[in-house]
Design a protein around this motif. Structure first.
Motif, PDB file in Angstrom:
ATOM      1  N   LYS A   1       0.888   4.350  -2.791  1.00 35.61           N
ATOM      2  CA  LYS A   1       0.885   5.788  -2.486  1.00 35.61           C
ATOM      3  C   LYS A   1       2.005   6.502  -3.242  1.00 35.61           C
TER       4      LYS A   1
ATOM      5  N   THR B   1       1.024   6.878  -6.879  1.00 30.39           N
ATOM      6  CA  THR B   1       0.010   7.920  -7.031  1.00 30.39           C
ATOM      7  C   THR B   1       0.643   9.302  -7.034  1.00 30.39           C
ATOM      8  N   THR B   2       1.540   9.558  -6.096  1.00 32.00           N
ATOM      9  CA  THR B   2       2.172  10.885  -6.024  1.00 32.00           C
ATOM     10  C   THR B   2       3.073  11.142  -7.224  1.00 32.00           C
TER      11      THR B   2
ATOM     12  N   GLU C   1       0.822  -1.206   0.000  1.00 29.10           N
ATOM     13  CA  GLU C   1       0.000   0.000   0.000  1.00 29.10           C
ATOM     14  C   GLU C   1       0.861   1.264   0.000  1.00 29.10           C
TER      15      GLU C   1
END
Length: 280
Positions: free
Chosen positions: A243, A246-247, A239
């Motif tokens: 993240k 995504t960034t 997870e």
């Protein structure tokens, strides 16, 4: 006296068991990539534009993605290690703990998810076909029937043609995609079919080396979600990688890297964050 000694021995055994259990819990926590000061990432050494090792220098889109993910996990560049993987060795190396992550055009499949977890995808490629520039009789996957098609052990690309699509292509074995490129240019096989990003890198490599010109047929027939391989039970680590991915899209890093490595190939790359598949 004997009873007291027996009681003391039992107490010692219980304490030892508790200590062993405690050590087991710590070991499980230590298996996660979270909080590690160093990371070893499995990458391809022979995929131009994606993961290529020349001398002591590694470069490519996957290499840059691996570095960015490690940075966003808090691992300094000086503490990042790369290790060569092949299509056939990726699951085993994750399971044995030889690598912490795999970033190597690693398509997410149900079969692979039984052994490892996947963060991402960080990009969704599409399987296409690469041929010599003078080839005119291969325009789509159906035209591969009876043709010598490169097969790399451990890759899902050849079975997608022969098993999923039912095309009776002839297997031409190669050790990796750079070997496919060499054999295609030498006329030892008729086509290479795999993810379009890999094909774009191979075509660019051929152009740079002055070899026979190659062309992508531009007839995609699958979606190939590239995931970052993580050990099966490391959900928190998986997870955290999601993240980071995504960034990378939100701050423009991923689009810049796609443009850097594939602009000249004229592929219509997608620069929005892909739909994640979950860390189960």
């Amino acid at each position: 006296m004997r009873a007291r000694r027996t009681t003391a021995a039992l107490a010692a055994l219980a304490a030892a068991a508790l200590g062993a259990a405690g050590c087991g819990v710590t070991g499980a926590e230590d298996d996660s990539i979270l909080g590690k000061d160093t990371l070893t990432i499995g990458v391809s050494p022979d995929q131009p534009g994606l993961g290529q090792l020349t001398g002591s220098t590694r470069e490519g889109f996957d290499i840059d993605v691996a570095r960015e993910v490690a940075k966003r996990l808090g691992v300094d560049a000086s503490s990042l290690r790369f290790k060569n993987v092949t299509s056939a060795s990726r699951e085993e190396m994750l399971e044995r703990g030889e690598v912490d992550l795999v970033v190597a055009t690693y398509s997410i499949t149900p079969e692979r998810k039984t052994r490892v977890a996947f963060a991402g995808p960080y990009y969704v490629a599409h399987q296409d076909i690469l041929v010599r520039g003078e080839t005119t009789d291969i325009r789509n996957v159906r035209n591969l029937a009876g043709k010598r098609l490169c097969e790399v052990p451990g890759s899902v690309s050849f079975p997608r043609v022969t098993k999923e699509k039912g095309i009776a292509a002839v297997s031409a074995q190669a050790s990796g995609y750079s070997d496919c490129l060499a054999k295609l240019q030498a006329g030892q096989l008729d086509a290479v079919s795999t993810d379009d990003l890999i094909l774009a890198g191979l075509a660019a490599q051929a152009l740079k080396s002055g070899g026979r010109p190659l062309k992508i047929v531009n007839s995609p027939f699958t979606d190939e979600p590239y995931g970052i391989g993580v050990r099966k039970d490391d959900t928190d680590g998986c997870e955290a990688v999601n993240k980071a991915i995504t960034t990378m899209y939100q701050d423009g890093t991923a689009p810049k890297l796609l443009n850097k490595w594939f602009r000249l190939s004229r592929l219509d790359v997608v620069t929005t964050v892909p739909q994640f598949e979950g860390c189960d």
